[in-house]
Design an enzyme around this catalytic site. Structure first.
Site, mmCIF file in Angstrom:
data_model
loop_
_atom_site.group_PDB
_atom_site.id
_atom_site.type_symbol
_atom_site.label_atom_id
_atom_site.label_comp_id
_atom_site.label_asym_id
_atom_site.label_seq_id
_atom_site.Cartn_x
_atom_site.Cartn_y
_atom_site.Cartn_z
ATOM 1 N N HIS A 25 -13.869 22.114 -3.095
ATOM 2 C CA HIS A 25 -12.455 22.164 -3.420
ATOM 3 C C HIS A 25 -11.856 23.142 -2.350
ATOM 4 C CE1 HIS A 25 -13.995 22.177 -7.661
ATOM 5 N NE2 HIS A 25 -12.971 21.716 -7.913
ATOM 6 N N HIS A 69 -11.899 14.334 -10.433
ATOM 7 C CA HIS A 69 -11.647 15.378 -10.670
ATOM 8 C C HIS A 69 -11.661 16.256 -12.427
ATOM 9 C CE1 HIS A 69 -10.971 19.506 -8.523
ATOM 10 N NE2 HIS A 69 -11.527 19.782 -9.539
ATOM 11 N N GLY A 74 -15.043 27.044 -7.008
ATOM 12 C CA GLY A 74 -15.148 28.475 -7.805
ATOM 13 C C GLY A 74 -13.516 29.383 -6.801
ATOM 14 N N HIS A 110 -13.641 18.790 -15.189
ATOM 15 C CA HIS A 110 -14.907 19.770 -15.077
ATOM 16 C C HIS A 110 -15.100 19.855 -16.780
ATOM 17 C CE1 HIS A 110 -14.537 21.703 -11.100
ATOM 18 N NE2 HIS A 110 -13.822 21.757 -11.367
ATOM 19 N N GLU A 155 -6.212 24.000 -2.967
ATOM 20 C CA GLU A 155 -5.863 24.500 -4.437
ATOM 21 C C GLU A 155 -5.449 26.327 -4.066
ATOM 22 O OE1 GLU A 155 -7.276 24.644 -8.998
ATOM 23 O OE2 GLU A 155 -8.056 24.826 -7.257
#
Length: 373
Positions: free
Chosen positions: A214, A26, A187, A28, A217
């Site tokens: 995702h 994970h 997002g 980005h 979170e």
């Protein structure tokens, strides 16, 4: 930014964490730029940046990211994505990204990013993917010339608040033989469940294409449920709020007795990996229900209960971190030893979006590396 990289040694045996073979699931692309690269690419397009030297700019990112809010945290990406709108910019960032992973001891990395955010200067979706793949391959070649062995794949991400899920899913599948290993949505999580992209996930399932989402979170159990049921997620991006589905029944001097809710039970029993990112989880407030220090993170509870926990950076620039540093921070907070760190890497290897034979080979590489430590 991360400083004094020689300090990351385990208490006790003194093992150099940076030298250990690691797996990154994970991470980005637009959260892993070198500050100097951002300055140079910004100069080329006339972009004003908050600081003109790399150290100060790195400090600005970490300060801005310590907001306690995922929404505020995400605003820093307006700057990084601005310099990633050309083939040259994307390729350079991807190449350096892989170089930095290899230098940190990563032997397998999955690099996630959202092509739909890189179209403002005329590139097509397919051209963005090709540019990133070109950079990845250059970075792998650079590492090989330096005596390092790394393998990397793209995770193509759709923005969950947009309506391009199916289009991006089709893009990912189109490039599955050219570097793309999986699909993700990212997002703002709250208010944008995976069910909004059910058509995309149906398509991906019909093509037997792996998905990580995702979830857990910036939203709780319902978001995780949607990721599992609507998205058929094989991994959960972060997933730390799965701990909301745990109930501590009682504690004594030696043991903690915990009961698992149905979602937590499902995730644990089916070994669905949790892609935790400790520093990022603190910055975005993902663990606010449990505290505001790393020792409050539910990571250790999930680990002790047998969940397939993995350790990740999320965004190295915003958190001023590396995978080595994240492992060191966890070891310092929870007293982990070499066996624990190896377990986290084997968990990640088992959850990687690779064929079984490749995952087994990766696990052997990790075991050999830890045996030599």
């Amino acid at each position: 930014m991360e400083t004094n990289p020689t300090q990351y040694r385990l208490e006790g045996d003194g093992a150099d964490i940076r030298a250990l073979p690691k797996v990154s699931l994970h991470d980005h692309l637009d959260g892993g730029l070198r500050p100097q690269t951002l300055i140079e690419l910004g100069d080329e397009i006339g972009l004003e940046v908050p600081a003109n030297d790399a150290e100060s700019l790195g400090d600005w990112f970490t300060t801005q990211s310590d907001s306690g809010s995922l929404v505020e945290y995400l605003k820093t990406f307006d700057l990084t994505t601005a310099v990633m709108q050309t083939r040259e910019g994307l390729s350079r960032v991807a190449r350096e990204f892989v170089q930095d992973l290899a230098a940190d001891g990563v032997v397998y990395g999955e690099i996630r990013w959202a092509p739909e955010q890189h179209l403002t200067r005329g590139l097509s979706l397919d051209e963005t993917v090709e540019a990133v793949q070109e950079g990845i391959e250059q970075g792998i070649d650079d590492a090989r010339h330096q005596g390092r062995r790394i393998r990397a794949g793209q995770l193509i991400t759709a923005m969950r608040h947009a309506d391009r899920g199916l289009e991006i899913a089709e893009l990912a599948v189109r490039h599955r033989e050219r570097g793309v290993v999986g699909f993700d949505i990212a997002g703002a999580e709250a208010g944008f469940p995976a069910s909004r992209h059910r058509t995309a996930f149906d398509f991906l399932a019909s093509r037997f294409f792996p998905v990580t989402i995702h979830a857990g979170e910036a939203d709780g159990i319902e978001s995780i449920k949607s990721a599992l049921l609507d998205g058929r997620a094989l991994r959960l991006g972060h997933g730390v709020r799965l701990a909301e589905d745990l109930v501590i029944e009682r504690q004594d001097d030696e043991n903690t007795y915990v009961s698992l809710g149905p979602v937590a039970q499902w995730v644990r029993d089916r070994e669905i990996a949790l892609e935790t990112s400790p520093s990022s989880n603190l910055q975005t407030g993902a663990i606010a229900a449990w505290g505001d220090e790393l020792v409050d993170h539910p990571f250790d509870l999930l680990y002790q209960l047998g969940f397939r926990v993995t350790v990740n950076t999320d965004n190295r620039l915003q958190s001023g971190t590396s995978l080595t540093r994240e492992l060191w921070l966890l070891a310092d907070a929870f007293g982990y030893d070499l066996d624990d760190l190896e377990a986290f890497q084997l968990n990640a290897a088992a959850a990687a979006f690779l064929p079984l034979d490749d995952r087994e080979e990766l696990a052997e590489q990790i075991e050999d590396g830890f045996d030599e430590a």
